[in-house]
Design a protein around this motif. Structure first.
Motif, PDB file in Angstrom:
ATOM      1  N   TYR A   8       0.833  -1.198   0.000  1.00  0.00           N
ATOM      2  CA  TYR A   8       0.000   0.000   0.000  1.00  0.00           C
ATOM      3  C   TYR A   8       0.870   1.252   0.000  1.00  0.00           C
ATOM      4  N   ALA A  12      -3.653   4.802   0.879  1.00  0.00           N
ATOM      5  CA  ALA A  12      -3.994   3.389   1.059  1.00  0.00           C
ATOM      6  C   ALA A  12      -3.223   2.814   2.246  1.00  0.00           C
ATOM      7  N   CYS A  50      -7.964   4.005  -6.708  1.00  0.00           N
ATOM      8  CA  CYS A  50      -6.581   3.562  -6.897  1.00  0.00           C
ATOM      9  C   CYS A  50      -6.326   2.981  -8.284  1.00  0.00           C
TER      10      CYS A  50
END
Length: 84
Positions: A8, A12, A50
């Motif tokens: 990540y 995130a 994302c």
């Protein structure tokens, strides 16, 4: 099933509370479903924005169900970055 590392970045990483973690999955869709199950809430919202890299290569517009994972691979979770 392949054992992969999900890594990540930025928002995130903050939402997951960890930099990376292992998952067992066959496709990117399965891995992301497992991520959402483990981290309901903010990370689930962040994932919608994302982009993803699989072993350094962009996933792009491919459907996540068709992106097969490889044993020992790495999925990079990249939220949109600001800056200039």
């Amino acid at each position: 099933m392949a054992k992969v590392t999900v890594r990540y970045w930025a928002a995130a990483k903050a939402a997951a509370g960890v930099a990376e973690e292992p998952y067992d999955a066959t496709t990117l869709a399965e891995a992301l479903d497992a991520v959402r199950e483990r981290h309901p809430g903010e990370l689930t919202r962040v994932l919608r924005r994302c982009s993803f890299l699989l072993d350094g290569d962009p996933v792009g517009t491919r459907t996540h169900e068709t992106v097969r994972l490889t044993e020992g691979g790495t999925v990079e979770v990249l939220p949109p970055f600001a800056g200039g």
